[in-house]
Design a protein around this motif. Structure first.
Motif, short mmCIF file in Angstrom:
data_model
loop_
_atom_site.label_atom_id
_atom_site.label_comp_id
_atom_site.label_asym_id
_atom_site.label_seq_id
_atom_site.Cartn_x
_atom_site.Cartn_y
_atom_site.Cartn_z
N ASP A 176 0.35 -8.30 -6.30
CA ASP A 176 -0.40 -8.53 -7.49
C ASP A 176 0.14 -9.27 -9.06
OD1 ASP A 176 2.20 -8.28 -7.69
OD2 ASP A 176 2.75 -6.19 -8.23
N GLU A 182 -2.33 0.40 -2.66
CA GLU A 182 -1.89 0.45 -3.60
C GLU A 182 -0.37 0.42 -4.05
OE1 GLU A 182 -2.74 3.67 -3.85
OE2 GLU A 182 -3.93 3.24 -2.54
N THR A 183 0.46 0.55 -3.30
CA THR A 183 1.79 0.49 -3.66
C THR A 183 2.55 -0.60 -2.78
OG1 THR A 183 2.23 2.50 -2.41
CG2 THR A 183 2.57 2.15 -4.40
#
Lengths: 560, 305
Positions: free
Chosen positions: A128, A225-226
């Motif tokens: 990210d 997403e995580t």
């Protein structure tokens, strides 16, 4: 009227059929495995993270749905392979299985070999975009070692100072792993461990993100997403039971060197289906194949055979008659025709075992193998000779021609291979005059029976966790969780303890050989063969490699 | 009628509770546990795991806790697939299984019903005999054989269809065929015999005497009556097909629910065993209730009690 109602009900039922059928289709990129033609060395404008067009997707099968791909919780080889693509440790194994600098750019080892100082690279980032720091490693290692996390591999951290207190749940206890600053990590070991750098490349040692895990709990490793990693690839699509697709992580420092734009881990379980998909070219790598097909594939260029660090063996329960007598155990161990089993049942090129620690592990002198130095405890290729000796020893034990032996039950878990080996053993031990019956048990029941020692003799197997013989030897300490033999030997326990604390490399290996000698003084187990790893690789794929622990590396592969 | 339904609903809830309770206690009687593996975790790890999932308490306390949580709508976390809730696993798997299974049931109806009619109308002729032979095969051959044969023909030999996944319509062809093989055969046999029965009724002759066309007689009068046994069969068929097939899903790598039923038991994944069992039981009960109501309305001789 009533008939109309009936029709209405019928319509409702039909709707129940049709509606789910029209339901949302999982929005995927369709068209499967475009085995693209480019060699994938281009810089590959990484931003295409919408999972859109699969320009170059390498579809592979390393196993079915992984139970978990949380680096701390995983203890499976297939899960480890996926983690190795999504995460990177301080070190990483190269093509030759040698740990080389990865997230760390430099390692310094203190003179006594106990303190490791890792200097992290400046350009390492999470998927990210946040920078990877030494604190991430401190958090990850303490998390994995903490019993609250309940990680299978918590004991992999027992080489680091402070582990004992952490494992025993002492309040506030921490591993002696210190982040001196964002880029410097200092690790203090209990004793100099020759394989510590290799551990630093192991999935359990990968860093994880504190903020994400604290916000999401265990569920962080179940969602795209995580699931933030620091490895060369990141998950872009995940359909449990179907596939996990990873794409290049544009924040990875070495992104320009990576191979395929996407790696699609197809989560297949059925060996026949896997082989069909491989034949079709839908997957270019298959980690398993039906046993019956091995003969047909053995000579094809797709077929690959590699050594694996592990041993298939038979556990004697040393507390149950007649196996409470070491001579009986020795006779039963000698009376096995290992060549027959390997050739006719295993078929994959397994190596008949003459000891417990498998081939492939290095000794104190890294040019020599542990097995070479230790030698065999009997000649696994001399069946006739061994059988004669076995008969003699059994007579010495008080059972001439097997007379007086109680009935023996061999247990194994369901599976055609295990059963065939059981039948072979039944026949071979029958030549000693033993009355052997076979009993198969469902997997979980089997594990329970074996662990609790409710058996006489059982199938068993063990794969090393890391490239060091202690990974095979320390399971036999008194009361060890995997000591299915229920064996206890004070001298052995003391040796293992000494091995784990000794600072001298040569002495350490000497002691390990000594420990193995004790196993075969007592004949507490019967080795059958050393495992091998077979896989099918499409000949169009280049740059693929695997490690002796069974991990597969696709990140630098290309397709011709 | 309303009273009958209310009664059945109450009975259904009782049945469901009974199924859940029996499963719960049976599950703990089976040896083994969710955290065993070839490499047994350390004692401290096992203790931490048991504590975390409440498995360190007496079974009766665990039962109480489970039931209370269940009523609150909390079905727990899978013990094996850590981090995933039972609800999440069942709903994502059911969506897929129901889609494939729904198509399979639709196919079975669309093929089985006409086949049965054709056989009945050609009773004793070669067409009838052929259909009976095919239908018998369909009932006798297990789905893993059908799946494997399909895969060898269409994927390996002809290279027309993909072997795994569910990403395009092509992927659905083989699993749907494999799943619908048995019910198609069963439905066509059922349809044939009930059609034969209806064709022999007096009102069929009356319809013919009235001068109605063959087509009209068949669709308006014969089919509507002959299809009733199929409706009965549809209840359990739907429940079992929509929840997926272990074998077919494994062979074609379909991320459905069928797999979870078996693997949850192998893994001793207690929360998943409970979740899948209750889910299947509830679906079966609901569909059977719908069928029973329909059936009783259709057949006026049966009275609601």
């Amino acid at each position: 009227m009533k008939r109309k109602l009936a029709l209405l009900l019928a319509v409702i039922m039909v709707c129940m059929i049709i509606l789910p059928a029209c339901g949302t289709k999982s929005g995927t990129d369709g068209t499967g495995t475009g085995t693209g033609t480019g060699t994938g060395t281009g810089t590959g404008t990484g931003t295409g993270n919408d999972g859109g067009k699969a320009v170059e997707t390498l579809a592979v099968n390393v196993g079915p749905d992984p139970d978990t791909i949380d680096p701390a919780l995983n203890s499976a080889v297939d899960g480890g392979t996926m983690i190795n693509h999504a995460f990177e440790g301080l070190m990483a194994l190269d093509k030759n299985g040698v740990p080389t600098e990865a997230q760390a750019q430099k390692v310094e080892v203190s003179e006594d070999g106990r303190v490791y100082t890792f200097y992290l690279r400046d350009d390492i980032k999470w998927s990210d975009g946040k920078p990877v720091t030494a604190h991430d490693f401190v958090y990850a290692w303490n998390r994995a070692a903490n019993p609250e996390t309940a990680a299978d591999y918590a004991y992999m951290f027992d080489v680091i100072e402070g582990y004992e207190d952490v494992a025993n749940g002492v309040a506030g206890a921490k591993l002696n792993v210190v982040a001196k600053d964002d880029k410097t990590l200092v690790v203090t070991l209990v004793t100099p461990i020759p394989y510590f750098l290799e551990l630093c490349a192991f999935p359990a040692y990968m860093p994880v993100r504190q903020d994400i895990i604290e916000a999401n709990g265990d569920a962080w490793a179940t969602k795209v997403e995580t699931y933030i990693g620091n490895g060369p690839y990141k998950i872009t699509e995940w359909v449990p039971g179907s596939h996990i697709t990873m794409s290049k992580n544009e924040h990875y420092y070495n992104v320009s060197k990576l191979g395929p734009n996407n790696i699609k881990f197809v989560l297949m379980d059925d060996d026949v289906a896997i082989l069909n998909a491989f034949r079709q070219g839908e997957i270019l790598f298959a980690d398993s194949m039906p046993n019956d097909e091995i003969d047909a594939w053995r000579d094809k260029p797709e077929f690959n055979l590699e050594g694996q660090l592990g041993t298939y063996y038979v556990s004697f329960n040393v507390t149950k008659a007649p196996f409470d007598n070491p001579k009986v155990r020795q006779a039963f161990t000698l009376a096995v025709d290992r060549e027959f089993i390997v050739k006719n049942i295993g078929k994959a090129g397994q190596v008949p075992a003459g000891a417990f620690v498998p081939t492939g592990l290095t000794d104190a002198d890294p040019t020599k193998e542990f097995r070479e130095v230790g030698g065999d405890y009997y000649d696994p290729y001399d069946y006739e000779g061994n059988l004669e000796k076995a008969k003699q020893i059994l007579a010495e034990a008080g059972y001439p021609n097997g007379q007086g032996l109680p009935p023996i039950e061999y247990i194994y878990n369901e599976g055609t291979g295990h059963q065939a080996i059981g039948e072979a053993l039944q026949d071979m031990w029958g030549k000693l005059g033993a009355q052997v019956t076979l009993a198969s048990q469902e997997w979980n029941t089997f594990l329970n029976t074996r662990k609790n020692g409710d058996y006489q003799v059982a199938r068993n197997g063990w794969l090393c966790d890391y490239n060091d013989p202690i990974s095979m030897l320390d399971m036999w300490i008194t009361g060890g969780g995997n000591n299915d033999a229920q064996w206890s030997n004070a001298q052995y326990d003391a040796l293992i303890k000494e091995i784990k604390t000794t600072t001298d490399k040569n002495k350490r290996f000497e002691l390990m050989h000594k420990a193995e000698d004790i196993i075969f003084d007592e004949w507490m187990l019967c080795p059958i063969y050393y495992y091998v790893d077979i896989y099918l690789l499409n000949t169009k794929v280049e740059g693929f490699y695997s490690s002796p622990l069974g991990f597969k590396y696709f990140m630098y592969a290309s397709v011709k | 009628m309303a009273r009958y339904i209310a009664k059945r609903v109450i009975l259904s809830i009782f049945t469901l509770w009974l199924v859940a309770t029996i499963t719960f206690f049976l599950m703990f009687m089976v040896p083994g546990g969710p955290f065993l593996s070839e490499k047994t975790p350390s004692k401290a790890t096992l203790e931490a795991l048991n504590k975390r999932y409440g498995l360190d308490q007496p079974v009766i306390v665990q039962y109480k806790n489970y039931m209370i949580n269940f009523l609150k709508g909390e079905y727990g976390e899978s013990l094996k697939q850590r981090g995933r809730t039972v609800e999440d696993i069942i709903s994502s798997g059911f969506k897929v299984s129901a889609r494939v299974g729904g198509l399979a049931v639709a196919v079975a109806l669309c093929i089985g019903v006409p086949l049965g009619c054709i056989a009945a109308l050609n009773r004793g002729k070669w067409l009838d005999n052929t259909i009976i032979v095919i239908a018998t095969c369909g009932i006798a051959v297990p789905s893993f054989v059908v799946s494997t044969v399909l895969m060898i023909i269409f994927s390996v030999k002809l290279n027309w269809l993909p072997t795994y996944g569910l990403t395009s319509w092509k992927h659905y062809v083989m699993p749907v065929m494999a799943l619908s093989f048995y019910p198609t055969a069963y439905i066509s046999r059922l349809m044939r015999s009930s059609m034969l029965e209806v064709l022999g009724q007096d009102y069929m002759r009356t319809a013919k005497a009235k001068g109605l066309s063959q087509f009209w007689i068949l669709f308006k009068h014969a089919l509507r009556n002959a299809i009733l046994p199929i409706v009965t069969y549809l209840g359990p068929l739907l429940a079992y097909t929509l929840t997926g097939s272990f074998v077919v899903e494994k062979i074609f790598t379909i991320p459905g629910l069928g797999n979870e039923f078996i693997s949850s038991i192998i893994n001793r994944d207690y929360t998943m065993i409970m979740g899948t069992t209750i889910f299947l039981a509830a679906l079966l009960i609901i569909l059977n209730l719908l069928v029973d109501i329909a059936y009783k309305i259709i057949d006026p001789r049966i009275k609601f009690k």
